[in-house]
Design an enzyme around this catalytic site. Structure first.
Site, PDB file in Angstrom:
ATOM      1  N   SER A  41      32.117  -7.938   0.738  1.00  0.00           N
ATOM      2  CA  SER A  41      32.013  -8.584   2.022  1.00  0.00           C
ATOM      3  C   SER A  41      31.151 -10.174   1.901  1.00  0.00           C
ATOM      4  O   SER A  41      31.029 -10.436   1.056  1.00  0.00           O
ATOM      5  CB  SER A  41      31.125  -8.554   3.006  1.00  0.00           C
ATOM      6  OG  SER A  41      29.162  -8.222   2.952  1.00  0.00           O
ATOM      7  N   ILE A  42      31.604 -11.168   3.286  1.00  0.00           N
ATOM      8  CA  ILE A  42      30.574 -12.153   3.600  1.00  0.00           C
ATOM      9  C   ILE A  42      29.570 -11.644   3.005  1.00  0.00           C
ATOM     10  O   ILE A  42      28.564 -12.784   3.275  1.00  0.00           O
ATOM     11  CB  ILE A  42      31.077 -12.805   4.457  1.00  0.00           C
ATOM     12  CG1 ILE A  42      31.208 -14.344   4.708  1.00  0.00           C
ATOM     13  CG2 ILE A  42      30.389 -12.473   5.891  1.00  0.00           C
ATOM     14  CD1 ILE A  42      31.422 -15.174   5.538  1.00  0.00           C
ATOM     15  N   LYS A  43      29.035 -10.627   3.310  1.00  0.00           N
ATOM     16  CA  LYS A  43      27.282 -10.669   3.267  1.00  0.00           C
ATOM     17  C   LYS A  43      26.388 -11.204   2.006  1.00  0.00           C
ATOM     18  O   LYS A  43      25.567 -11.670   2.130  1.00  0.00           O
ATOM     19  CB  LYS A  43      26.968  -9.551   4.116  1.00  0.00           C
ATOM     20  CG  LYS A  43      27.540  -9.662   5.521  1.00  0.00           C
ATOM     21  CD  LYS A  43      26.650 -10.288   6.839  1.00  0.00           C
ATOM     22  CE  LYS A  43      27.113 -10.094   8.018  1.00  0.00           C
ATOM     23  NZ  LYS A  43      26.578 -10.939   9.017  1.00  0.00           N
ATOM     24  N   ASP A  44      27.475 -11.110   1.661  1.00  0.00           N
ATOM     25  CA  ASP A  44      27.112 -11.083  -0.024  1.00  0.00           C
ATOM     26  C   ASP A  44      25.848 -13.181  -0.119  1.00  0.00           C
ATOM     27  O   ASP A  44      24.882 -12.962  -0.872  1.00  0.00           O
ATOM     28  CB  ASP A  44      27.804 -11.321  -1.610  1.00  0.00           C
ATOM     29  CG  ASP A  44      28.195  -9.873  -1.203  1.00  0.00           C
ATOM     30  OD1 ASP A  44      27.964  -9.073  -1.098  1.00  0.00           O
ATOM     31  OD2 ASP A  44      29.669  -9.076  -2.395  1.00  0.00           O
ATOM     32  N   ALA A  47      22.803 -12.645   1.785  1.00  0.00           N
ATOM     33  CA  ALA A  47      22.132 -11.778   0.793  1.00  0.00           C
ATOM     34  C   ALA A  47      21.232 -12.779   0.204  1.00  0.00           C
ATOM     35  O   ALA A  47      20.031 -12.374  -0.023  1.00  0.00           O
ATOM     36  CB  ALA A  47      22.560 -10.683   0.728  1.00  0.00           C
TER      37      ALA A  47
END
Length: 453
Positions: A41-44, A47
């Protein structure tokens, strides 16, 4: 060439042309496939950025515990970074999130606390409030607060925006992003508008969220808030990372349209994407009149379809919510082929002899057993035979002495595949309640009859 650890593989995700779904749109439509990040996911991106910035500022210390409220994807990015960097993780999430997301977080050693969805953010039970309380209580802990942490937006300003600009050779005219925390759309959108102010940044919102109305009126309307199914898009508050000045327009997409389009992306484009990608593409199609020949539209595909196999990719889940109506047989179509008569039941206090007589006279093999008009079990031919072979005198005993577990209940939208899987040696039938509140029984014979009709 090799990487020193998995965190170095974050970013530089591919841009892929969509060819089938937007065939009636004259513009070139490209999907930014963020599923190639290590956490899918793009959230890596954000994060890792939040952690690195917290380390630099001293907010996150060696051996610390990361505590965050997350729908799953941010948690995954944090959990992966925590493994490499030696931190513990405690995540709070809502009960609307898919089981796959929760299980994935736990696979990386994180503790996950599931909280109710249908409460105000300020409620002490909400996943926002629980994570805030835990930060106070757990020693040496740090809460990233992805909603208000500027590192979220900055990660996408530094990474996602420049990648899109370079990959399109500066030709991008529209950016479409599902808005949740706001970091992706605000960060990437800000960078792109700095490169070319004419670029339109289009946010995807969902019904039950406050974003669209707030953008258009400046009013935070609590009447806009109600529970919704779509994951990763919309909010019932205003995160600081949502920069409404960067976003030109919001398009709302329904839960149903988002779920069905998620499936279409896999079937027509061969891309196994998540729920928010379906919402974004559905929004694209709703806004198709905005785009002209020569335009280059980039849509962010934030996460992977593997986190939704029990939801958007599950036909029974879709039918239960009225999202999917196709030609596959369901409990409704099976019982529609039966007579209009309600099923025969027997009270638990009636004798086994009476049950035998009912079975003989009606030529049936099983009877649901009731008590106070509620179905509490079943009695079958084989149950009676086994009991009488052991003790013939049981004929005068009440049915309740030999009843077994009740038949499984299904709803009217349950597929024939699911019903078939429930029928076996122990359960020779299933029960369903029709639209008039009457119980109907479905056996293997009924299924065969419906298929062959």
């Amino acid at each position: 060439m090799w990487y020193n650890n998995i965190l170095e593989t974050i970013g530089n995700t591919p841009l892929v042309k969509l060819n089938v779904i937007p065939k009636d749109i004259k513009a070139t439509v490209l999907a930014k496939i963020e599923t190639t990040n290590p956490g899918n996911s793009i959230k890596d991106r954000m994060a890792l950025k939040m952690i690195e910035d917290a380390e630099k500022s001293g907010k996150l210390k060696p051996g610390g515990t990361i505590i965050e409220g997350t729908s799953g994807n941010t948690g995954m990015g944090l959990a992966i970074a925590a493994v490499i960097k030696g931190y513990k993780c405690i995540f709070t999430t809502t009960d609307k999130q898919s089981k796959e997301k929760v299980d994935a977080l736990r696979a990386f050693g994180a503790e996950v606390i599931v909280c109710p969805t249908n409460v105000d953010p300020e409620d002490q039970r909400s996943y926002y409030s629980v994570s805030t309380r835990l930060e106070r209580e757990v020693p040496n802990s740090w809460k990233p607060n992805q909603y208000d942490n500027p590192s979220n937006t900055q990660a996408n300003y530094e990474q996602t925006g420049p990648e899109i600009w370079e990959q399109t050779e500066g030709k991008i005219t529209h950016l479409i992003v599902g808005a949740g925390t706001g970091g992706t759309i605000s960060g990437a959108g800000k960078y792109l508008k700095e490169k070319n102010p004419a670029i339109q940044v289009l946010g995807i919102d969902t019904y039950g969220s406050v974003f669209k109305k707030y953008k258009e009126t400046g009013i935070f309307d609590k009447n806009e808030i109600y529970p919704y199914i779509t994951e990763g898009i919309g909010e019932d508050f205003l995160p600081q990372n949502v920069n409404f000045e960067v976003i030109d327009y919001f398009e709302k997409v329904s839960d149903k349209d988002a779920a069905l389009m998620t499936r279409e992306i896999a079937r027509k484009e061969g891309i196994f994407a998540g729920n928010s990608s379906g919402s974004a593409v559905a929004g694209l199609m709703q806004m198709k009149d905005r785009f002209k020949e020569g335009d280059v539209v980039v849509i962010i595909f934030p996460d992977h379809g593997s986190r939704y196999v029990g939801k958007m990719y599950n036909e029974d889940w879709l039918r239960e919510r009225g999202f999917l109506k196709d030609e596959k047989l369901t409990a409704r179509t099976i019982i529609s082929k039966e007579s209009d008569q309600e099923i025969v039941t027997i009270d638990a206090e009636e004798t086994i002899l009476k049950a035998i007589n009912i079975i003989k006279s009606l030529n049936i093999s099983q009877i649901p057993v009731t008590q106070h008009e509620m179905i509490i079990g079943k009695i079958t031919e084989s149950d009676i035979l086994d009991a009488l072979l052991e003790n013939p005198a049981l004929k005068s005993h009440p049915v309740k002495d030999i009843i077994t577990s009740p038949f499984p209940f299904v709803d009217l939208n349950t597929s024939i595949d699911k019903i078939s899987s429930l029928i076996n040696k122990e359960n020779t039938a299933v029960l369903v309640e029709d639209e008039k509140g009457r119980f109907k029984i479905i056996t293997q014979y009924d299924i065969i009859n419906a298929i062959s009709a």
